[in-house]
Write an enzyme that holds these catalytic residues in place. Structure first.
Site, PDB file in Angstrom:
ATOM      1  N   GLU A 180     -10.199  -8.403  -1.146  1.00 16.91           N
ATOM      2  CA  GLU A 180      -9.182  -9.003  -2.032  1.00 16.91           C
ATOM      3  C   GLU A 180      -8.014  -9.616  -1.255  1.00 16.91           C
ATOM      4  OE1 GLU A 180      -9.139  -5.882  -1.215  1.00 16.91           O
ATOM      5  OE2 GLU A 180      -7.025  -5.454  -0.903  1.00 16.91           O
ATOM      6  N   ASP A 181      -7.674  -9.018  -0.105  1.00 12.65           N
ATOM      7  CA  ASP A 181      -6.577  -9.572   0.697  1.00 12.65           C
ATOM      8  C   ASP A 181      -6.999 -10.869   1.378  1.00 12.65           C
ATOM      9  OD1 ASP A 181      -8.373  -8.128   2.197  1.00 12.65           O
ATOM     10  OD2 ASP A 181      -6.887  -6.884   3.226  1.00 12.65           O
TER      11      ASP A 181
ATOM     12  N   ASP B 217       0.849  -1.202   0.000  1.00  7.46           N
ATOM     13  CA  ASP B 217       0.000   0.000   0.000  1.00  7.46           C
ATOM     14  C   ASP B 217       0.877   1.242   0.000  1.00  7.46           C
ATOM     15  OD1 ASP B 217      -2.268  -1.520   0.029  1.00  7.46           O
ATOM     16  OD2 ASP B 217      -3.046  -0.759   1.939  1.00  7.46           O
TER      17      ASP B 217
ATOM     18  N   MET C  99       0.705   4.458   9.201  1.00 11.54           N
ATOM     19  CA  MET C  99      -0.136   4.731   8.036  1.00 11.54           C
ATOM     20  C   MET C  99      -0.381   6.229   7.960  1.00 11.54           C
ATOM     21  SD  MET C  99      -3.580   3.061   6.478  1.00 11.54           S
ATOM     22  CE  MET C  99      -4.902   4.097   7.003  1.00 11.54           C
TER      23      MET C  99
ATOM     24  N   ARG D 161     -11.401   7.897   3.145  1.00 19.46           N
ATOM     25  CA  ARG D 161     -11.719   6.966   2.064  1.00 19.46           C
ATOM     26  C   ARG D 161     -11.696   7.720   0.737  1.00 19.46           C
ATOM     27  NH1 ARG D 161     -13.581   2.111   2.666  1.00 19.46           N
ATOM     28  NH2 ARG D 161     -14.288   2.484   4.792  1.00 19.46           N
TER      29      ARG D 161
ATOM     30  N   TRP E 295     -13.260  -1.186  -2.220  1.00 20.40           N
ATOM     31  CA  TRP E 295     -12.463  -1.500  -1.035  1.00 20.40           C
ATOM     32  C   TRP E 295     -12.860  -2.825  -0.372  1.00 20.40           C
ATOM     33  CZ3 TRP E 295     -13.331  -2.524   4.047  1.00 20.40           C
ATOM     34  CH2 TRP E 295     -12.203  -2.503   4.887  1.00 20.40           C
TER      35      TRP E 295
ATOM     36  N   ASP F 162       0.415   4.049   1.451  1.00 24.37           N
ATOM     37  CA  ASP F 162       0.384   4.913   2.641  1.00 24.37           C
ATOM     38  C   ASP F 162       0.967   4.249   3.883  1.00 24.37           C
ATOM     39  OD1 ASP F 162      -1.597   3.051   3.191  1.00 24.37           O
ATOM     40  OD2 ASP F 162      -3.215   4.406   2.623  1.00 24.37           O
TER      41      ASP F 162
ATOM     42  N   HIS G 208      -5.449   9.260   6.064  1.00 24.83           N
ATOM     43  CA  HIS G 208      -6.240   9.611   4.871  1.00 24.83           C
ATOM     44  C   HIS G 208      -7.693   9.240   5.086  1.00 24.83           C
ATOM     45  CE1 HIS G 208      -6.896   5.464   3.409  1.00 24.83           C
ATOM     46  NE2 HIS G 208      -5.722   5.222   3.943  1.00 24.83           N
TER      47      HIS G 208
END
Ligand code: UDH
Ligand code: MN
Length: 353
Positions: A265-266, A200, A292, A297, A262, A202, A295
């Site tokens: 998938e992981d 990722d 992180m 969404r 979102w 971030d 941020h």
């Protein structure tokens, strides 16, 4: 006056002759040297000549010098053979900084040994070649902070690495997993990477003992992060940053392509891993820590409401939804100093949600 041109002509001729003779001498000398270089069988029982005279000694000296330089080169090569198992450059936990005035030029000037996003240690051969794949859209500032921290971090780990940013073109719903499949397929066109880190944009690692290397099982690198009180989000969490070898990722047919928006998938990748009888390993919680960058969404990455339904069919779908069915268009590959930017058109969800 009449004499001078003749004289100069004569001396020019003389010079030419002298030079020619000199050249001939050098050629003859080189010829004798190269003859001496050829390996001649030593007759059995013969001893090395005791008395070689001054010329012999000079030759012997030259030979031993040559041998020495060959030995030095061999030594150099064997010294370059493998970087140590524990890099002496590691520092452990370090303070991260997020200076609002940081520029890409500054990061470039601090990483002059990185060429077109790639780095190879100069004094030893890296133990692994690692491709870092970063899914991206509209997070330029996060990317800058990540590059700023990640390049020196990876160099301290003495890795041969390249950073790939896989940029989703257009404004269809974001698809992190498909971008990572594209990154894997495209990066392999550059080099046969041993290891892939799905990263990722971030998440910034806080401790360089968190090795960006692959092991005999898939590895999850984010045990804790500031935003979750440095606790694992949930037991099977495999998101954020994970590491799989080329073969491990190939074996599970990569990520699914069908998760738009979102989430999920992981978890799908974790199921694929367990279906292949592999298990997920993690470094110690003291080491696997991340910050992180805060941020909200992103627009274009709304929660995927289908994710639970999709996860129920993974045990079947993994065979046909993955690397072997990943269709995309490459719009551009730009080799910037610090990363390879792959802009891709990955299409859009097949049906509206
Ligand atoms: N990403 C982008 N651009 C986008 C969306 C996602 O680059 O528009 C990439 C980026 O690498 C990001 C990753 O996909 O790190 C994962 O997306 P995310 O960071 O949005 O996921 P995360 O789980 O956040 O961190 C989910 C929403 C956060 C809401 C916070 C409210 N407190
Ligand atoms: Mn995030």
């Amino acid at each position: 006056m009449g004499l001078f041109p003749a004289m100069s002509k004569f001396t020019r001729k003389g010079k030419c002759l002298f030079l020619l003779l000199l050249c001939l001498c050098v050629v003859a000398w080189i010829a004798t040297l190269s003859n001496d270089d050829t390996v001649k069988p030593v007759p059995e029982g013969s001893n090395p000549p005791e008395d070689k005279g001054v010329e012999g000694f000079a030759k012997l000296e030259m030979e031993s010098e040559m041998m020495q330089s060959i030995e030095e080169r061999v030594e150099e090569q064997s010294a370059k053979e493998s970087c140590p198992e524990h890099s002496p450059l590691l520092r452990g936990a370090f303070k991260l900084s997020f200076d609002p005035s940081l520029t890409i030029g500054q990061v470039e000037s601090e990483n002059v040994e990185v060429v077109e996003g790639q780095y190879n240690p100069s004094d030893c051969t890296a133990r692994q070649s690692v491709a870092i794949l970063i899914p991206h859209r509209n997070r330029e500032k996060h990317l800058l902070y990540l590059l700023y921290h990640l390049h020196p971090f990876l160099q301290r780990q003495q890795l041969h690495y390249a950073i790939y940013v896989i940029h989703q073109a257009g404004d269809a719903t974001f698809n992190r997993a498909k971008l990572l499949n594209v990154g894997y397929l495209e990066a392999l066109k550059d080099h046969s990477w041993d290891c892939f880190i799905f990263h990722d944009v971030d998440l910034v690692p806080e401790n360089d003992h968190n090795l960006y290397m692959c092991e005999d099982q898939p590895k999850h690198l984010v045990v804790g992060r500031n935003s979750t009180g440095y606790k694992l989000r949930y037991k099977g969490y495999f998101g954020g940053v994970s590491a799989m070898t080329k073969d491990q990722f190939h074996k599970v047919n990569g990520f699914p392509n069908s998760y738009w928006g979102w989430g999920g998938e992981d978890d799908d990748l974790r199921i694929r891993v367990t279906l292949q009888k592999m298990s997920i390993i993690r470094p110690s919680p003291e080491v696997a820590r991340y910050t992180m960058i805060f941020h909200k969404r992103d627009s274009g990455n709304q929660i995927n409401k289908d994710r639970m339904q999709l996860l129920r069919r993974t045990h079947q779908a993994w065979k046909t939804d993955g690397l072997n069915s990943c269709s995309y268009k490459i719009l551009s590959v730009h080799r910037a100093p610090l990363f390879i930017n792959i802009t891709t058109d990955i299409g859009q969800p097949e049906h509206a949600h």
